[in-house]
Design a protein around this motif. Structure first.
Motif, PDB file in Angstrom:
ATOM      1  N   LEU A 144     -30.471  19.402  47.965  1.00  0.00           N
ATOM      2  CA  LEU A 144     -29.167  19.832  47.142  1.00  0.00           C
ATOM      3  C   LEU A 144     -28.705  21.368  46.846  1.00  0.00           C
ATOM      4  O   LEU A 144     -27.746  21.658  46.862  1.00  0.00           O
ATOM      5  N   SER A 145     -29.791  21.850  46.254  1.00  0.00           N
ATOM      6  CA  SER A 145     -29.821  23.285  45.716  1.00  0.00           C
ATOM      7  C   SER A 145     -29.595  24.316  46.842  1.00  0.00           C
ATOM      8  O   SER A 145     -28.441  25.178  46.737  1.00  0.00           O
ATOM      9  N   THR A 146     -29.888  23.933  48.119  1.00  0.00           N
ATOM     10  CA  THR A 146     -29.795  24.793  49.200  1.00  0.00           C
ATOM     11  C   THR A 146     -28.126  24.723  49.658  1.00  0.00           C
ATOM     12  O   THR A 146     -27.557  25.564  50.289  1.00  0.00           O
ATOM     13  N   LEU A 147     -27.749  23.163  49.959  1.00  0.00           N
ATOM     14  CA  LEU A 147     -26.327  23.050  50.094  1.00  0.00           C
ATOM     15  C   LEU A 147     -25.547  23.651  49.230  1.00  0.00           C
ATOM     16  O   LEU A 147     -24.351  24.025  49.540  1.00  0.00           O
ATOM     17  N   LEU A 148     -25.697  23.346  47.630  1.00  0.00           N
ATOM     18  CA  LEU A 148     -24.770  24.320  46.959  1.00  0.00           C
ATOM     19  C   LEU A 148     -24.972  25.532  47.017  1.00  0.00           C
ATOM     20  O   LEU A 148     -23.774  26.069  46.800  1.00  0.00           O
ATOM     21  N   PHE A 149     -25.980  26.165  47.403  1.00  0.00           N
ATOM     22  CA  PHE A 149     -25.754  27.578  47.512  1.00  0.00           C
ATOM     23  C   PHE A 149     -25.009  28.032  48.841  1.00  0.00           C
ATOM     24  O   PHE A 149     -24.101  29.059  48.744  1.00  0.00           O
ATOM     25  N   VAL A 151     -22.509  26.253  49.947  1.00  0.00           N
ATOM     26  CA  VAL A 151     -21.009  25.964  49.304  1.00  0.00           C
ATOM     27  C   VAL A 151     -20.502  27.271  48.526  1.00  0.00           C
ATOM     28  O   VAL A 151     -19.398  27.602  48.908  1.00  0.00           O
ATOM     29  N   LEU A 152     -21.223  27.529  47.782  1.00  0.00           N
ATOM     30  CA  LEU A 152     -20.874  28.756  46.835  1.00  0.00           C
ATOM     31  C   LEU A 152     -20.629  29.998  47.513  1.00  0.00           C
ATOM     32  O   LEU A 152     -19.752  30.755  47.256  1.00  0.00           O
ATOM     33  N   THR A 161     -27.892  27.748  58.994  1.00  0.00           N
ATOM     34  CA  THR A 161     -28.143  27.424  57.721  1.00  0.00           C
ATOM     35  C   THR A 161     -29.118  26.632  57.797  1.00  0.00           C
ATOM     36  O   THR A 161     -30.128  26.727  56.726  1.00  0.00           O
ATOM     37  N   PHE A 236     -29.028  17.734  55.054  1.00  0.00           N
ATOM     38  CA  PHE A 236     -28.220  17.992  54.238  1.00  0.00           C
ATOM     39  C   PHE A 236     -27.424  19.378  54.525  1.00  0.00           C
ATOM     40  O   PHE A 236     -26.422  19.732  54.106  1.00  0.00           O
ATOM     41  N   VAL A 237     -28.371  20.448  55.168  1.00  0.00           N
ATOM     42  CA  VAL A 237     -27.897  21.601  55.725  1.00  0.00           C
ATOM     43  C   VAL A 237     -27.235  21.790  57.148  1.00  0.00           C
ATOM     44  O   VAL A 237     -26.994  23.054  57.544  1.00  0.00           O
TER      45      VAL A 237
END
Length: 285
Positions: A144-149, A151-152, A161, A236-237
């Motif tokens: 989740l943290s990697t995906l949010l990164f 996206v940001l 990715t 996720f990525v």
């Protein structure tokens, strides 16, 4: 000089033996029971862990298309894997990601291990703690943290990715293995090379690197295995057209398990086991 034994002493010795014999027998019975119980418990744990894997391997050679019905031995499903273009493409993506993530993380992890083990610098404690985070935190949190990164920073999801995410967690595993080897190395060998006139680069190339090579190769094999088998973070990525083999197998299971899934799972298990065994053998050198 003769020694006389009185009837009282003889009777006391007989009573002592009569009391200690049952205690020793009970102690032997308890020891045997505990040993057998531990053996049965260990056997039960191994059966619980590995019996489903053994069943999967056996049914990958099932002639019937229905997984749970055995109708005879056949290698049909292994042959059909070669004609499944989607699986072959997914396997090629997995190999590409595993190869490059292993190469990058091995270099960075080795350098990080040497920095943490050999040098003192400001923020070393924080850097050391951060290095171990990917090993400690759950995969779903890292995914989740990697995906949010991504996206940001507005990076489109693709095989690149996936590569970045795999490098992020593989660096930690490489650093742990190499750092363990560094801690056991005799610094006197490097000091002797310096006394003989070798500079820092020559000492590293001729002394340090050959001594570290078994750990580096072992760490690279471990990183390759982790990258090849990873599902949660990759799921996720991954972007369109970058489906890896574990994600493809998961999508096949959603539409029904066939012996083809068992066959490809068996091949993945065999490859991962070989790499892990080689890694463990190299760590012992």
């Amino acid at each position: 000089m003769t020694t006389t034994t009185t009837p009282t002493a003889t009777a006391a010795g007989t009573r002592t033996q009569a009391l200690t014999a049952p205690r020793a027998a009970r102690r032997d019975i308890r020891r045997t029971f505990h040993s057998n119980a531990l053996t049965l418990l260990a056997a039960g744990i191994f059966l619980f862990l590995y019996l489903p894997i053994l069943i999967l391997i056996i049914y990958s050679f099932n002639r019937n298309q229905v997984v749970g019905v055995w109708t005879g031995f056949s290698t049909r499903w292994y042959a059909e894997l070669l004609n499944d273009r989607a699986l072959i493409n997914s396997f090629q993506v997995s190999l590409w990601v595993a190869f490059w993530s292993t190469a990058i993380s091995t270099v960075l992890g080795t350098l990080g291990a040497m920095a943490l083990e050999r040098y003192r610098f400001r923020g070393k404690l924080a850097y050391d703690a951060t290095m171990y985070l990917p090993i400690i935190i759950p995969d779903i949190v890292m995914a989740l943290s990697t995906l949010l990164f991504f996206v940001l920073v507005a990076v489109p999801l693709s095989r690149y990715t996936i590569l970045v995410a795999h490098v992020a967690f593989n660096i930690s595993f490489v650093a742990v293995v190499v750092r363990g080897r560094l801690a056991e190395m005799d610094r006197a060998l490097e000091e002797a090379a310096a006394d003989l006139g070798a500079n820092a680069w020559t000492t590293f190339r001729r002394v340090t690197l050959p001594l570290l090579m078994p750990a580096i190769v072992s760490a690279a094999l471990l990183a390759f295995t982790l990258s090849l088998d990873d599902f949660v973070i990759t799921f996720f990525v991954a972007g369109p057209g970058s489906t890896t083999l574990p994600v493809r197998v998961y999508s096949m299971i959603k539409f029904g398990v066939t012996p083809e899934v068992n066959a490809i799972s068996t091949l993945m298990l065999l490859g991962s086991t070989v790499l892990v065994v080689i890694s463990l053998l190299l760590q012992r050198k």
